[in-house]
Design an enzyme around this catalytic site. Structure first.
Site, PDB file in Angstrom:
ATOM      1  N   ASP A 182     -11.467  -3.566  -6.655  1.00  0.00           N
ATOM      2  CA  ASP A 182     -11.510  -4.921  -6.084  1.00  0.00           C
ATOM      3  C   ASP A 182     -12.911  -5.350  -5.676  1.00  0.00           C
ATOM      4  OD1 ASP A 182      -8.664  -5.778  -5.992  1.00  0.00           O
ATOM      5  OD2 ASP A 182      -8.480  -3.904  -4.908  1.00  0.00           O
ATOM      6  N   HIS A 199     -10.087  -3.468   8.768  1.00  0.00           N
ATOM      7  CA  HIS A 199      -8.830  -3.112   8.131  1.00  0.00           C
ATOM      8  C   HIS A 199      -8.686  -1.615   7.916  1.00  0.00           C
ATOM      9  CE1 HIS A 199     -11.410  -3.005   4.598  1.00  0.00           C
ATOM     10  NE2 HIS A 199     -10.468  -2.339   3.970  1.00  0.00           N
ATOM     11  N   TYR A 236     -10.789   3.394   4.733  1.00  0.00           N
ATOM     12  CA  TYR A 236     -10.481   4.826   4.719  1.00  0.00           C
ATOM     13  C   TYR A 236     -11.475   5.630   5.570  1.00  0.00           C
ATOM     14  CZ  TYR A 236      -7.323   3.711   0.831  1.00  0.00           C
ATOM     15  OH  TYR A 236      -6.314   3.193   0.058  1.00  0.00           O
ATOM     16  N   TYR A 265      -1.251   8.151  -1.263  1.00  0.00           N
ATOM     17  CA  TYR A 265      -2.162   8.741  -2.269  1.00  0.00           C
ATOM     18  C   TYR A 265      -3.539   8.994  -1.683  1.00  0.00           C
ATOM     19  CZ  TYR A 265      -5.507   5.053  -3.642  1.00  0.00           C
ATOM     20  OH  TYR A 265      -6.558   4.166  -3.672  1.00  0.00           O
ATOM     21  N   ARG A 266      -3.816   8.443  -0.510  1.00  0.00           N
ATOM     22  CA  ARG A 266      -5.165   8.495   0.062  1.00  0.00           C
ATOM     23  C   ARG A 266      -5.042   7.964   1.481  1.00  0.00           C
ATOM     24  NH1 ARG A 266      -9.573   4.673  -3.021  1.00  0.00           N
ATOM     25  NH2 ARG A 266     -11.436   5.172  -1.851  1.00  0.00           N
TER      26      ARG A 266
END
Ligand code: ADP
Length: 577
Positions: A168, A421, A106, A502-503
């Site tokens: 995670d 990622h 993110y 959501y983000r």
């Protein structure tokens, strides 16, 4: 006296001279060792998950030098955070706070506006202020990671009484994850839902406590002598989230309205027994059926935790890189997926859940869950002891689902060489029809981008977070371009179906916020009015989640990323970017 190094990026509208005097003031405030300039003379080193870079995004999707801070400051206490806000207002310099800075996928610790000053709260503000085992909550500072709180509980033998919920990866912070509305996998998996009370520094430097924390502590000196715990806040701060009047905590999540410097987090009472399990499903059709079966079970809380349906390639990537399965660079085909599933003795989709409580409760819940899944042809059931390989995903999930932090999930990022990622995270109904429609669309776009679909459905109380892990080679500009095209295309594709994320990553914040546009962008207008009131100089995290302060809106084209896409002209393929 030597002058400080020239930063790679200066803050907007700030000369080197002004920046230098700003840095001098930061240094006298927080100490020289707590001010670091991201110099134009040093290459940007990504570091690692364990030791992440602080001035840029280690998983950069644009040029690595785009989202770069001018400097990073490490305040030592709350008054220094307040003073930093006042200083940033005085110099009109944007500031980007974070807690652990491990927000990988993110944007990590990188700021949205190039040249912002990063505020690393985690280095010094890292106290576990209170753990209350009777009422099952903790009060923590921003630098408290899942590993740190877990170790605290372990060392004092407190896991006998209370458990933590973890995401995670365990290196993130409890506050950073909750304010981003992240998820974990025990019954306490909704981290914002399970917080209680915040202490927040507002953009003007003022300190606020929310919920019952707004009620001052006991003033009775005799009582305070006997009850030192009352010094940490009102006695119900960690127990009752709402206090009195409007509930403000939500405006400090995914937001640019305050810096959270303390937060209460609910802990789960040790359930007195635990059993992780996996159900493998042979096909997409089986996933369809499984979702119809589990919806009432999850909403009815028969399934007690936040379970996940993981795609075979996500689990395969935990076991080894793509090159260990095929020499082809093309996306993995359906046949190859079946071969990989067979080799790993897994299904096309793999469901990970857990049972909590004493044996009789677990037995009865398992009877219902197993009985329900048994209607699906080809479904197979496993407990961890049924799997010989000790590094299996089930063994890692067995720890995660009881709140023990791990780093096991780091390995899927190495699916490609120089693996990096991005997360694409739309919300979907718990419904076979909806989830498969979203999966089909996403898989098709992945194939067009020549990337593999690695994903998981994280099942909440009414919906699922569909987390698509877009893995790319960070050293290969073409691979970055594919990933960037893919995620942008998916945001606009999904919006057409009414699916929102959501983000999102820094580079997609404008794109995603533009899709939440009901009634002529009424929500954005509300967000902007609040932002302008609380932060008139627009210094705190400008651009976060697509919200630009008034001073930036004057020149908005300079700041918004991907406006051409949102106006309806997306490039047809990644090659056209
Ligand atoms: P993690 O703890 O998972 O490593 P980060 O510390 O990188 O997460 O935080 C993720 C994002 O959440 C930051 O970029 C910032 O926007 C927001 N954030 C994190 N901590 C705070 C905080 N204490 N106050 C306000 N916003 C925060």
């Amino acid at each position: 006296m030597t002058s400080p190094p020239h930063p790679m990026k200066l803050p907007p509208n700030t000369s080197l001279e002004i920046f230098t005097s700003f840095i001098t003031r930061c240094t006298s405030l927080c100490g020289a060792s707590n001010v670091q300039i991201i110099s134009q003379d040093s290459p940007l080193d990504d570091g690692s998950y364990q030791d992440p870079c602080k001035g840029h995004d280690m998983h950069a999707i644009l040029s690595k030098t785009y989202f770069v801070a001018s400097a990073v400051v490490y305040p030592r206490d709350v008054p220094e955070v307040q003073a930093m806000m006042r200083l940033c207002n005085e110099f009109v310099i944007p500031v980007w706070p974070w807690s652990a800075g491990r927000n990988t996928g993110y944007g990590g610790a990188a700021p949205r506006v190039p040249g912002s000053v990063g505020l690393d709260l985690g280095r010094h503000l890292n106290r576990i202020i209170e753990v209350n085992v009777e009422s099952c909550y903790a009060l923590v500072e921003p630098g408290v990671t899942y590993f740190a709180l877990h170790e605290y509980l372990e060392k004092r033998g407190l896991r006998e009484k209370v458990w933590l919920d973890v995401p995670d990866l365990g290196g993130g912070s409890i506050i950073g994850n909750a304010v981003e509305r992240g998820a974990g996998y025990t019954p306490y998996g909704d981290h914002f839902m399970m917080h209680s009370g915040m202490e927040v520094v507002l953009p003007n430097g003022e300190l606020v406590r929310t919920g019952m924390g707004a009620m001052p502590d006991s003033q009775d000196p005799e009582e305070l002598k006997k009850r030192p715990d009352l010094q940490t806040g009102n006695r119900a701060w960690g127990l009752f989230n709402y206090g009195f009047g409007p509930y403000n905590d939500g405006i400090f999540t995914q937001s640019s309205l305050g810096i959270v410097v303390k937060m209460g987090v609910w802990l789960m009472p040790n359930p007195g027994g635990y059993q992780a399990y996996m159900v493998t499903l042979p096909s997409d059709a089986a996933l369809n059926q499984a979702l119809e079966i589990i919806r009432p079970l999850r909403i009815g809380m028969v399934i007690q935790n936040v379970p996940t349906f993981r795609h075979i390639l996500l689990d395969a990537a935990v076991h080894g890189p793509k090159s260990s399965y095929t020499s082809s660079k093309a996306p993995i085909t359906e046949e190859e997926m079946d071969q990989i599933a067979e080799k790993l003795d897994l299904g096309r989709w793999n469901f990970y859940g857990a049972l909590y409580g004493p044996q009789p409760i677990r037995d009865v819940v398992w009877q219902v869950i197993k009985g329900s899944f048994s209607q699906i042809p080809g479904a197979k059931f496993y407990f961890p002891e049924d799997r010989k390989e000790k590094d299996s995903v089930l063994h890692t999930r067995e720890l995660t689902l009881q709140g023990i932090p791990t780093l096991g999930e780091l390995s899927w990022v190495d699916w490609l060489p120089n693996g990096a990622h991005l997360f694409f995270s739309p919300i979907t109904n718990i419904s076979g029809k909806d989830a498969l429609a979203q999966y089909d669309l996403t898989k098709r776009r992945c194939a067009e981008a020549e990337l593999d679909f690695l994903g998981t459905f994280v099942v909440g109380l009414r919906e699922m977070h569909h987390i698509v892990c877009i893995v790319f080679d960070r050293e290969d500009p073409e691979s970055r371009q594919k990933a960037h095209w893919l995620i942008r295309t998916l945001v606009s594709d999904c919006a057409k179906h009414g699916w929102g994320e959501y983000r999102t990553h820094l580079s997609l914040m404008d794109a995603v916020s533009a899709t939440y546009n009901f009634n002529d962008n009424a929500q954005m207008k509300l967000n902007e009015s609040i932002k302008d009131q609380l932060d008139p100089n627009g210094i705190l995290a400008p651009g976060k989640n697509g919200i630009w302060p008034a001073s930036y809106r004057k020149d908005i084209d300079k700041w918004v990323l991907g406006a051409d896409w949102t106006s309806g002209n997306p490039p047809a393929t990644w090659r056209d970017m």
